[in-house]
Scaffold this active site. Structure first.
Site, PDB file in Angstrom:
ATOM      1  N   HIS A  37       1.260   6.801   2.847  1.00 15.70           N
ATOM      2  CA  HIS A  37       0.536   8.068   2.721  1.00 15.70           C
ATOM      3  C   HIS A  37       0.760   8.953   3.936  1.00 15.70           C
ATOM      4  CE1 HIS A  37      -2.537   6.590   5.407  1.00 15.70           C
ATOM      5  NE2 HIS A  37      -2.677   5.512   4.656  1.00 15.70           N
ATOM      6  N   HIS A  49       0.595   7.886   7.594  1.00 19.44           N
ATOM      7  CA  HIS A  49       1.694   7.179   8.259  1.00 19.44           C
ATOM      8  C   HIS A  49       2.744   8.116   8.821  1.00 19.44           C
ATOM      9  CE1 HIS A  49       0.398   3.814   5.517  1.00 19.44           C
ATOM     10  NE2 HIS A  49       0.239   3.352   6.732  1.00 19.44           N
ATOM     11  N   LYS A  63       0.868  -1.177   0.000  1.00 14.24           N
ATOM     12  CA  LYS A  63       0.000   0.000   0.000  1.00 14.24           C
ATOM     13  C   LYS A  63       0.906   1.229   0.000  1.00 14.24           C
ATOM     14  CE  LYS A  63      -3.935  -1.902   2.384  1.00 14.24           C
ATOM     15  NZ  LYS A  63      -4.863  -1.704   3.475  1.00 14.24           N
TER      16      LYS A  63
HETATM   17  N1  ARG Z   1       0.334  -1.762  10.295  1.00 15.05           N
HETATM   18  C1  ARG Z   1      -0.571  -1.115  11.194  1.00 15.05           C
HETATM   19  C2  ARG Z   1      -1.324  -0.020  10.464  1.00 15.05           C
HETATM   20  O1  ARG Z   1      -0.870   0.479   9.448  1.00 15.05           O
HETATM   21  C3  ARG Z   1       0.108  -0.521  12.395  1.00 15.05           C
HETATM   22  C4  ARG Z   1       0.847  -1.493  13.271  1.00 15.05           C
HETATM   23  C5  ARG Z   1       1.085  -0.962  14.649  1.00 15.05           C
HETATM   24  N2  ARG Z   1       1.810  -1.849  15.471  1.00 15.05           N
HETATM   25  C6  ARG Z   1       1.342  -2.940  16.061  1.00 15.05           C
HETATM   26  N3  ARG Z   1       2.132  -3.680  16.774  1.00 15.05           N
HETATM   27  N4  ARG Z   1       0.071  -3.281  15.931  1.00 15.05           N
HETATM   28  O2  ARG Z   1      -2.374   0.368  10.914  1.00 15.05           O
END
Ligand code: ARG
Length: 567
Positions: A130, A133, A127
């Protein structure tokens, strides 16, 4: 560390034994009008505890407080106790400390080398990276620096979203509508396009979802074809992400993403079974959290595949064993708060007493024109576009104002990127942000470029004096309001860093930097630094300028900005 509130809190605590130094520190204020003293004690806050009127308390304390070399006089005025600092000693000690400690000014050893794991950035592969993030990335990076500066040892983990049913969907999409050539040519953009197409088609034909689930199950079971495709998508994504991290100048200690836990989850599911925590519902396994007023935490789907929470639980246990953390901090949007509450509870129910060391640091969402960003609908603003715009804008300003500037491309990067990060860290993290190109590219007012520019201005003054700053200045000659206010602000930096660490709030540093820059500029506009007759006054002002330069640089670094010496 010279902290005037702290000194006063100790003085009062000697007399008032029902209050601790920490409690007194919270009650003491900096009066907005310095004519009312440098620090004030609003005595009405002590009334109930001491069972006396504020006026009586103030009068009594004014009489009986012990003398201190730091305090010239103490006045009792209508229920307030106002402290007037001995400016000579205060300014001398503040500046000496900064000039001595330099890059270490503001640092402490509160953390005592304890380990802090910070889980931040963590974009989902395949993805686009953006603007949403940016928040996790910039807040997490700032917290990392702030914890290191307060004596902790940090481990920065990029928990990449590289596992889950969405990769089954992507494989289906690729097999149906993708081509190797197009993916190689358009990279993530193509992956996103076929992913969007998948969702459009799946609405009409739900059997696609079964197919996608089957592909993800294949991945979990180690199927070569599925894993090769997945690895390819991942490589493409990482290439793009690292380009962005390079621009931001952000590094991680670990890239162990969700897929890293694939072979570690079975053991955790077994442990949950052994501890009798799993219930079955329609073939799926979950931890019932009804008692805690939360929906159940899903651990395994009916087809046996794992979920986001399964991987988070496994990762937390792995991290505890690997890093023995004091705290494990997760920086994500507030939209994920329930997810964290649920699985933190599961860790507690598993009997791990360190469950209370798991900390979720939520932040507000970014919307565009009042609408949520949505990758699926293709409605996103790419971070790389924003960064590049900001860099280009900076470069054109430099071309116009200072075309001979050495290394201007790199300085444009430092300022352009700085503007974007600073703007992101300007408000309390929990506040929702509505993205605006105008705002993010605004370099006037309370912005990163303004603070960086102030730093460069201090550098330029110092270089005109051949950077000759010595300690032999006479602080009794530093007498003007602007000088004193600046020294006072400088002295607050260490306490500000601690506050930002305790509140997990980088915006506290951002705000401090704007205040410091404003105080310096007031001083700079009202007084000559270099062209003063009295050599001793000049020395004092140069020392103040040097102290400001050091503190601005230290603060900028904490929030992830560079401090160029020339702009
Ligand atoms: N990949 C997830 C997102 O973009 C965030 C991950 C955050 N860290 C975790 N250990 N859940 O929403």
């Amino acid at each position: 560390m010279l902290n005037i509130k702290n000194i006063i809190a100790h003085m009062i605590a000697e007399k008032v034994d029902t209050l601790t130094v920490d409690e007194l520190m919270d009650i003491l204020e900096y009066p907005p009008n310095p004519d009312l003293g440098d620090v004030a004690l609003p005595c009405f806050k002590l009334s109930r505890i001491l069972k006396k009127s504020p006026v009586d308390i103030a009068n009594e304390l004014a009489e009986t407080l012990p003398k201190s070399e730091y305090i010239d006089r103490i006045e009792s005025t209508s229920g307030y106790l106002n402290f007037f600092v001995n400016r000579d000693i205060f300014i001398k000690e503040t500046i000496d400390e900064i000039l001595n400690k330099r890059a270490a000014y503001g640092s402490t050893n509160i953390g005592n080398g304890g380990n802090i794991v910070i889980d931040y950035s963590a974009p989902n592969i395949a993805k686009p990276f953006h603007i949403g993030h940016l928040r996790s990335t910039s807040i997490g990076n700032a917290l990392y620096n702030i914890f290191e500066f307060t004596g902790y040892n940090c481990v920065g983990v990029n928990h990449l979203g590289d596992w889950g049913t969405q990769f089954g969907k992507l494989i289906v999409a690729y097999k149906r509508w993708g081509s190797k050539e197009r993916v190689e040519k358009y990279q993530i953009k193509e992956l996103m396009d076929i992913y969007v197409k998948y969702h459009e088609e799946a609405e009409k034909d739900p059997s696609l979802d079964d197919e996608a689930r089957a592909w993800f199950t294949k991945m979990e079971r180690g199927d070569t074809e599925a894993l090769e495709l997945w690895q390819w998508f991942k490589d493409i994504s990482l290439k793009e992400f690292s380009r962005i991290y390079d621009l931001l100048d952000i590094k991680f200690d670990s890239y162990a993403g969700e897929s890293f836990y694939n072979d570690k989850m079975d053991a955790i599911v077994d442990e949950l079974k052994e501890k009798d925590l799993l219930i079955e519902s329609e073939g799926a396994l979950m931890v019932d959290l009804d008692e805690y007023n939360m929906p159940p935490c899903l651990i395994l789907k009916r087809d046996g595949s794992t979920l986001y929470a399964t991987r988070d639980i496994t990762a937390a246990i792995y991290r505890k064993n690997t890093y023995d953390f004091d705290k494990c901090i997760y920086v994500t949007s507030a939209g994920q708060s329930l997810h964290f509450k649920q699985w933190f509870k599961v860790i507690e129910l598993m009997g791990y007493d360190w469950a209370d060391r798991l900390v979720h640091v939520p932040f507000g969402t970014i919307s565009i024109g009042g609408e949520k960003m949505a990758t699926r609908a293709g409605k996103v603003i790419l971070l790389e576009d924003v960064l590049n715009e900001a860099i280009e804008k900076t470069l054109s300003i430099i071309e116009e104002k200072n075309p001979d500037l050495e290394d201007k491309e790199e300085i444009a990067r430092q300022i352009g990127v700085g503007a974007v990060i600073f703007s992101d860290l300007s408000n309390n993290r929990i506040k929702d942000i509505s993205f605006s190109w105008e705002e993010i590219l605004n370099f006037d007012g309370e912005t990163g470029p303004y603070v960086q520019y102030t730093h460069a201005r201090a550098c330029s003054v110092l270089s005109k004096a051949d950077n000759k700053v010595d300690f032999s200045f006479d602080s009794s000659l530093i007498t003007t309001k602007e000088e004193y206010n600046l020294a006072k602000r400088l002295s607050l930096f260490p306490a500000t860093v601690i506050e930002a660490m305790e509140d997990l709030e980088p915006s506290i540093i951002t705000r401090y930097l704007v205040d410091l820059a404003q105080d310096f500029n007031r001083f700079y506009h009202n007084h000559s630094i270099l062209n003063v007759e009295d050599e001793n006054i000049r020395k004092g002002r140069l020392a103040l300028t040097q102290a400001t330069k050091i503190t601005l640089e230290n603060g900028l670094k904490l929030i992830g900005l560079k401090a160029p010496e020339r702009v």
